[in-house]
Scaffold this motif. Structure first.
Motif, PDB file in Angstrom:
ATOM      1  N   LEU A   1      29.696  85.143  18.963  1.00 57.13           N
ATOM      2  CA  LEU A   1      29.769  84.421  17.699  1.00 57.13           C
ATOM      3  C   LEU A   1      31.101  84.655  16.990  1.00 57.13           C
ATOM      4  O   LEU A   1      31.736  83.713  16.486  1.00 57.13           O
ATOM      5  CB  LEU A   1      28.606  84.853  16.803  1.00 57.13           C
ATOM      6  CG  LEU A   1      28.381  84.074  15.518  1.00 57.13           C
ATOM      7  CD1 LEU A   1      28.106  82.608  15.822  1.00 57.13           C
ATOM      8  CD2 LEU A   1      27.226  84.677  14.725  1.00 57.13           C
ATOM      9  N   ARG A   2      31.554  85.902  16.941  1.00 54.76           N
ATOM     10  CA  ARG A   2      32.820  86.202  16.272  1.00 54.76           C
ATOM     11  C   ARG A   2      33.985  85.506  16.966  1.00 54.76           C
ATOM     12  O   ARG A   2      34.904  84.999  16.315  1.00 54.76           O
ATOM     13  CB  ARG A   2      33.022  87.719  16.232  1.00 54.76           C
ATOM     14  CG  ARG A   2      32.008  88.433  15.368  1.00 54.76           C
ATOM     15  CD  ARG A   2      31.810  89.890  15.734  1.00 54.76           C
ATOM     16  NE  ARG A   2      30.665  90.434  15.017  1.00 54.76           N
ATOM     17  CZ  ARG A   2      29.394  90.262  15.409  1.00 54.76           C
ATOM     18  NH1 ARG A   2      29.131  89.596  16.526  1.00 54.76           N
ATOM     19  NH2 ARG A   2      28.409  90.758  14.705  1.00 54.76           N
ATOM     20  N   SER A   3      33.935  85.513  18.291  1.00 59.26           N
ATOM     21  CA  SER A   3      34.995  84.863  19.057  1.00 59.26           C
ATOM     22  C   SER A   3      35.028  83.362  18.815  1.00 59.26           C
ATOM     23  O   SER A   3      36.106  82.746  18.761  1.00 59.26           O
ATOM     24  CB  SER A   3      34.791  85.136  20.549  1.00 59.26           C
ATOM     25  OG  SER A   3      34.927  86.507  20.831  1.00 59.26           O
ATOM     26  N   VAL A   4      33.869  82.747  18.680  1.00 60.33           N
ATOM     27  CA  VAL A   4      33.814  81.303  18.451  1.00 60.33           C
ATOM     28  C   VAL A   4      34.368  80.959  17.063  1.00 60.33           C
ATOM     29  O   VAL A   4      35.119  79.991  16.896  1.00 60.33           O
ATOM     30  CB  VAL A   4      32.378  80.779  18.632  1.00 60.33           C
ATOM     31  CG1 VAL A   4      32.295  79.291  18.304  1.00 60.33           C
ATOM     32  CG2 VAL A   4      31.903  81.007  20.062  1.00 60.33           C
ATOM     33  N   PHE A   5      34.013  81.762  16.051  1.00 58.49           N
ATOM     34  CA  PHE A   5      34.595  81.557  14.722  1.00 58.49           C
ATOM     35  C   PHE A   5      36.119  81.700  14.779  1.00 58.49           C
ATOM     36  O   PHE A   5      36.853  80.901  14.183  1.00 58.49           O
ATOM     37  CB  PHE A   5      34.020  82.558  13.718  1.00 58.49           C
ATOM     38  CG  PHE A   5      32.652  82.203  13.207  1.00 58.49           C
ATOM     39  CD1 PHE A   5      32.395  80.948  12.666  1.00 58.49           C
ATOM     40  CD2 PHE A   5      31.612  83.120  13.253  1.00 58.49           C
ATOM     41  CE1 PHE A   5      31.131  80.620  12.186  1.00 58.49           C
ATOM     42  CE2 PHE A   5      30.346  82.795  12.777  1.00 58.49           C
ATOM     43  CZ  PHE A   5      30.105  81.546  12.239  1.00 58.49           C
ATOM     44  N   LEU A   6      36.591  82.719  15.453  1.00 52.26           N
ATOM     45  CA  LEU A   6      38.024  82.950  15.605  1.00 52.26           C
ATOM     46  C   LEU A   6      38.703  81.733  16.233  1.00 52.26           C
ATOM     47  O   LEU A   6      39.733  81.242  15.736  1.00 52.26           O
ATOM     48  CB  LEU A   6      38.243  84.186  16.479  1.00 52.26           C
ATOM     49  CG  LEU A   6      39.658  84.443  16.990  1.00 52.26           C
ATOM     50  CD1 LEU A   6      40.523  85.017  15.881  1.00 52.26           C
ATOM     51  CD2 LEU A   6      39.629  85.404  18.189  1.00 52.26           C
TER      52      LEU A   6
ATOM     53  N   TYR B   1      32.747  91.266   8.598  1.00 51.70           N
ATOM     54  CA  TYR B   1      33.015  91.625   9.989  1.00 51.70           C
ATOM     55  C   TYR B   1      32.643  90.500  10.955  1.00 51.70           C
ATOM     56  O   TYR B   1      33.355  90.223  11.920  1.00 51.70           O
ATOM     57  CB  TYR B   1      32.243  92.900  10.322  1.00 51.70           C
ATOM     58  CG  TYR B   1      32.086  93.205  11.788  1.00 51.70           C
ATOM     59  CD1 TYR B   1      33.195  93.430  12.592  1.00 51.70           C
ATOM     60  CD2 TYR B   1      30.823  93.282  12.371  1.00 51.70           C
ATOM     61  CE1 TYR B   1      33.051  93.718  13.941  1.00 51.70           C
ATOM     62  CE2 TYR B   1      30.667  93.576  13.710  1.00 51.70           C
ATOM     63  CZ  TYR B   1      31.794  93.787  14.491  1.00 51.70           C
ATOM     64  OH  TYR B   1      31.643  94.064  15.820  1.00 51.70           O
ATOM     65  N   THR B   2      31.541  89.823  10.703  1.00 48.72           N
ATOM     66  CA  THR B   2      31.049  88.813  11.630  1.00 48.72           C
ATOM     67  C   THR B   2      31.688  87.454  11.419  1.00 48.72           C
ATOM     68  O   THR B   2      31.934  86.718  12.381  1.00 48.72           O
ATOM     69  CB  THR B   2      29.516  88.679  11.505  1.00 48.72           C
ATOM     70  OG1 THR B   2      28.923  89.936  11.827  1.00 48.72           O
ATOM     71  CG2 THR B   2      28.964  87.614  12.438  1.00 48.72           C
ATOM     72  N   VAL B   3      31.972  87.096  10.169  1.00 48.66           N
ATOM     73  CA  VAL B   3      32.432  85.733   9.895  1.00 48.66           C
ATOM     74  C   VAL B   3      33.801  85.710   9.209  1.00 48.66           C
ATOM     75  O   VAL B   3      34.739  85.071   9.702  1.00 48.66           O
ATOM     76  CB  VAL B   3      31.405  84.960   9.039  1.00 48.66           C
ATOM     77  CG1 VAL B   3      31.803  83.479   8.957  1.00 48.66           C
ATOM     78  CG2 VAL B   3      30.002  85.079   9.607  1.00 48.66           C
ATOM     79  N   ALA B   4      33.945  86.387   8.077  1.00 53.30           N
ATOM     80  CA  ALA B   4      35.163  86.249   7.273  1.00 53.30           C
ATOM     81  C   ALA B   4      36.412  86.702   8.024  1.00 53.30           C
ATOM     82  O   ALA B   4      37.429  85.999   8.048  1.00 53.30           O
ATOM     83  CB  ALA B   4      35.022  87.022   5.958  1.00 53.30           C
ATOM     84  N   HIS B   5      36.378  87.889   8.618  1.00 57.32           N
ATOM     85  CA  HIS B   5      37.571  88.392   9.296  1.00 57.32           C
ATOM     86  C   HIS B   5      37.913  87.605  10.570  1.00 57.32           C
ATOM     87  O   HIS B   5      39.099  87.323  10.805  1.00 57.32           O
ATOM     88  CB  HIS B   5      37.430  89.880   9.584  1.00 57.32           C
ATOM     89  CG  HIS B   5      37.492  90.732   8.354  1.00 57.32           C
ATOM     90  ND1 HIS B   5      38.478  90.597   7.407  1.00 57.32           N
ATOM     91  CD2 HIS B   5      36.689  91.732   7.903  1.00 57.32           C
ATOM     92  CE1 HIS B   5      38.283  91.471   6.430  1.00 57.32           C
ATOM     93  NE2 HIS B   5      37.199  92.162   6.701  1.00 57.32           N
ATOM     94  N   PRO B   6      36.943  87.234  11.415  1.00 52.93           N
ATOM     95  CA  PRO B   6      37.297  86.368  12.550  1.00 52.93           C
ATOM     96  C   PRO B   6      37.919  85.042  12.122  1.00 52.93           C
ATOM     97  O   PRO B   6      38.889  84.580  12.735  1.00 52.93           O
ATOM     98  CB  PRO B   6      35.960  86.171  13.262  1.00 52.93           C
ATOM     99  CG  PRO B   6      35.200  87.423  12.974  1.00 52.93           C
ATOM    100  CD  PRO B   6      35.559  87.754  11.553  1.00 52.93           C
ATOM    101  N   LEU B   7      37.376  84.424  11.065  1.00 52.43           N
ATOM    102  CA  LEU B   7      37.990  83.182  10.574  1.00 52.43           C
ATOM    103  C   LEU B   7      39.407  83.435  10.084  1.00 52.43           C
ATOM    104  O   LEU B   7      40.329  82.652  10.363  1.00 52.43           O
ATOM    105  CB  LEU B   7      37.141  82.596   9.443  1.00 52.43           C
ATOM    106  CG  LEU B   7      35.796  81.965   9.827  1.00 52.43           C
ATOM    107  CD1 LEU B   7      35.035  81.546   8.574  1.00 52.43           C
ATOM    108  CD2 LEU B   7      35.984  80.762  10.747  1.00 52.43           C
ATOM    109  N   ALA B   8      39.611  84.534   9.346  1.00 53.14           N
ATOM    110  CA  ALA B   8      40.945  84.853   8.836  1.00 53.14           C
ATOM    111  C   ALA B   8      41.917  85.127   9.976  1.00 53.14           C
ATOM    112  O   ALA B   8      43.081  84.701   9.933  1.00 53.14           O
ATOM    113  CB  ALA B   8      40.874  86.048   7.894  1.00 53.14           C
ATOM    114  N   LEU B   9      41.468  85.834  11.003  1.00 51.67           N
ATOM    115  CA  LEU B   9      42.340  86.117  12.144  1.00 51.67           C
ATOM    116  C   LEU B   9      42.773  84.825  12.839  1.00 51.67           C
ATOM    117  O   LEU B   9      43.938  84.662  13.217  1.00 51.67           O
ATOM    118  CB  LEU B   9      41.622  87.037  13.143  1.00 51.67           C
ATOM    119  CG  LEU B   9      41.626  88.519  12.825  1.00 51.67           C
ATOM    120  CD1 LEU B   9      40.664  89.268  13.751  1.00 51.67           C
ATOM    121  CD2 LEU B   9      43.044  89.106  12.959  1.00 51.67           C
TER     122      LEU B   9
END
Length: 418
Positions: A58-63, A209-217
């Protein structure tokens, strides 16, 4: 690193991330075997198999979709997949350590790492400060996953135009992840019961950790403007919090076949969830002494699963010692049913459900306002909506007595929010 055309990755992001992760771990395993064959077989191989199997990426997909939505293309794709592999490894660290702290016997339908090591060496009954030999080994396995994650991240962003900005996001994410988990454990031991405290823990260990930071990255890797990054961080904060609060609801009311957890396990283990904190505050406001007494007596009653497997965590043991009202033989199905009825009757379930819907809708609006490419905005919006409403229950399940162990091989959703 295997380089793929971004449009090909768009069709199946988890598969592309898995391929990149496989290439990376093949190298790490060769290095581990050269270091020591026993270490490689017992720890490194287990870390690699854990990272490569199960999970929704999930984190990778948001990223990925944040990068694509901010205009990233062939130049950014290899770096983004490398950072995605690093995210999967830091998640591996978090879950291996979680299972030791929570005394969980099963993860993703298989024995947890500490349980597998104890089974291999017959050390399940030999207590140590980490629980058992398997517990201590799992701590080291999680540490190894974290070291590999940092190495993978550094390698992926080296020489990137926005390397330092990406590194700042990564550092903050790691620190907040640990802080959120510590607050969760601290709440179990100290019985910190405020909704504000539960929400703070959920924001740190899940929302960011799960959504905000992956999107920001993803936005940083694509060179997005500060305005776009801020919008995506806010969207991730809102929807990520909704994700965790929905996870709390599923932990109480969800179908065990869907959640991979016995009904009421969070209640039985005394997890300092936002749902229980809201119930306590509503009971206080209404002067419901019987409801408060029920919450005090049932939440945190030790599970026979932890006692039977010999993997009860130190935090849970300390909590039970400090709060003898909870130290009974384990909440049975009738106890859990009474708490679930209270959560309905006092309005906590409806209040949290309403907040989940509101937070998710606000998060999706922030995504729409971030100026992303339309297809990527649609993808992220759909992901946020799905993350906040997976496997919505149609009715109340029948609670069972605390099981000896989780034995479902179905998809494990609850706890993956972490």
């Amino acid at each position: 690193m295997r380089v793929l055309d971004p449009s090909e990755v768009d069709h199946d992001v988890p598969a592309a991330v898995g391929a990149c992760l496989g290439d990376l771990l093949e190298q790490r395993l060769e290095e581990a075997d050269a270091t020591d064959p026993v270490f490689a077989a017992d720890l490194a191989d287990r870390v690699a198999r854990f990272a490569l199997t199960g999970g929704r990426r999930l984190r990778s997909v948001f990223l990925w979709w944040a990068m694509r939505g901010c205009g990233g293309g062939p130049r950014e794709a290899p770096r983004t997949l490398g950072v995605a592999a690093a995210l999967e490894l830091i998640q591996t660290c978090a879950l291996i350590h979680d299972d030791v702290m929570d005394g969980s016997a099963v993860r993703r339908g298989r024995p947890a790492v500490h349980v597998a090591v104890d089974h291999q060496y017959g050390t399940a009954g030999r207590a140590s400060p980490c629980g058992t030999f398997g517990g201590a080994a799992a701590v080291l396995a999680g540490d190894l996953a974290l070291a590999w994650a940092d190495d993978a991240f550094a390698q992926a962003v080296r020489g990137a135009p926005h390397e330092e900005r990406a590194a700042r996001v990564w550092r903050v994410m790691r620190t907040e992840m640990v802080a959120g988990q510590y607050l969760d454990l601290h709440g179990q031991v100290t019985r910190a019961t405020s909704a504000a405290r539960a929400e703070r823990s959920a924001v740190l260990k899940t929302a960011r950790y799960t959504v905000a930071h992956p999107l920001a990255l993803g936005a940083v890797l694509a060179g997005a403007s500060e305005r776009t990054q801020a919008r995506l961080r806010e969207a991730g904060h809102l929807a990520g919090l909704a994700f965790q609060l929905h996870d709390d609801l599923q932990g109480a009311f969800g179908d065990p076949v869907v959640t991979g957890k016995p009904v009421g396990e969070d209640i039985r283990e005394g997890k300092a969830t936002y749902l229980l904190a809201v119930a306590r505050e509503l009971c206080l406001r209404e002067g419901d002494r019987a409801g408060l007494r029920l919450l005090d007596e049932v939440t945190g009653a030790p599970s026979t699963r932890a006692a039977d497997t010999g993997h009860a965590s130190g935090a849970k043991s300390a909590a039970r010692t400090a709060h003898p009202a909870s130290a009974r033989d384990g909440a049975d199905g009738q106890d859990i049913a009474r708490v679930l009825d209270l959560l309905d009757r006092c309005g906590a379930r409806e209040r949290v459900s309403r907040r989940v819907r509101e937070l998710c809708a606000r998060g999706i609006r922030e995504v729409r306002a971030a100026g992303l490419a339309p297809d990527a905005a649609d993808r992220i919006g759909a992901l946020l909506h799905a993350a906040c409403t997976p496997g919505a229950p149609t009715g109340r399940p029948v609670p069972a007595a605390p099981p000896a162990a989780r034995d479902t091989a179905g998809p494990v959703l609850i706890g993956e929010a972490r």
